[in-house]
Design a protein around this motif. Structure first.
Motif, PDB file in Angstrom:
ATOM      1  N   VAL A   1      -4.414  47.890  28.848  1.00 50.20           N
ATOM      2  CA  VAL A   1      -5.496  47.429  29.893  1.00 50.20           C
ATOM      3  C   VAL A   1      -4.386  47.405  31.214  1.00 50.20           C
ATOM      4  N   ASP A   2      -5.115  48.001  32.685  1.00 50.68           N
ATOM      5  CA  ASP A   2      -4.854  47.902  33.977  1.00 50.68           C
ATOM      6  C   ASP A   2      -4.912  46.337  34.328  1.00 50.68           C
ATOM      7  N   ALA A   3      -3.907  45.831  35.262  1.00 50.81           N
ATOM      8  CA  ALA A   3      -4.149  44.395  35.271  1.00 50.81           C
ATOM      9  C   ALA A   3      -5.332  44.693  36.986  1.00 50.81           C
ATOM     10  N   GLY A   4      -5.739  46.052  37.079  1.00 51.64           N
ATOM     11  CA  GLY A   4      -6.586  45.680  38.663  1.00 51.64           C
ATOM     12  C   GLY A   4      -7.998  45.715  38.437  1.00 51.64           C
ATOM     13  N   LYS A   5      -8.380  46.402  37.191  1.00 52.67           N
ATOM     14  CA  LYS A   5      -9.181  46.596  36.415  1.00 52.67           C
ATOM     15  C   LYS A   5      -9.765  45.461  35.594  1.00 52.67           C
ATOM     16  N   PHE A   6      -8.917  44.969  34.899  1.00 59.58           N
ATOM     17  CA  PHE A   6      -9.055  43.844  34.265  1.00 59.58           C
ATOM     18  C   PHE A   6      -8.998  42.639  35.363  1.00 59.58           C
TER      19      PHE A   6
END
Length: 145
Positions: free
Chosen positions: A57-62
């Protein structure tokens, strides 16, 4: 599309504090604590023969996904996000396999019959490979933005 494979959301040490800030539930204070709990969970799942696929889980994409779907960060939404990513990846793989069956039907016949083919048959296969590559590049461009 719901996958038969369950997704387990995982986080990098770099992204963990950002993910934690997006979440309104109690996540462990540090990545190391989360990692230890995650490894225990995976070990228990293996003992029960319940296999899940790790999905980073990528923080920016999430964060963008949360905003686009008007959701808040929680264990449930992290799980849902990871499952959607896994399902999309598996759907792309299935489409790629289907495209290969459409574009390369002669390859399937050759594998089954184990024939070497003539020079013109091989040239024809290269043309199909080039067309398939362009089609996949076009699809990837439109799917991934």
């Amino acid at each position: 599309m719901t996958s038969e494979m369950r997704a387990n959301p995982v986080y990098t040490a770099h992204d963990y504090p950002l993910i934690r800030n997006l979440s309104d539930d109690d996540m462990p204070a540090t990545w190391e604590e989360w990692r230890a709990a995650f490894e225990k969970l995976e070990a228990e799942n293996r003992r029960q023969h319940s296999i899940a696929c790790r999905v980073r889980v990528d923080a920016g994409k999430f964060k963008a996904w949360l905003e686009a779907n008007s959701l808040s960060g929680s264990e449930r939404t992290r799980q849902r996000y990871a499952q959607e990513r896994l399902d999309m990846k598996r759907a792309r793989q299935a489409e790629r396999r289907a495209m290969e069956r459409i574009v390369f039907p002669e390859r399937l016949r050759r594998v089954e019959s184990s024939s070497t083919g003539t020079k013109s048959e091989r040239s024809f296969g290269l043309i199909h490979a080039a067309i398939a590559g362009l089609a996949l590049a076009w699809l990837a461009h439109h799917w991934l933005g």
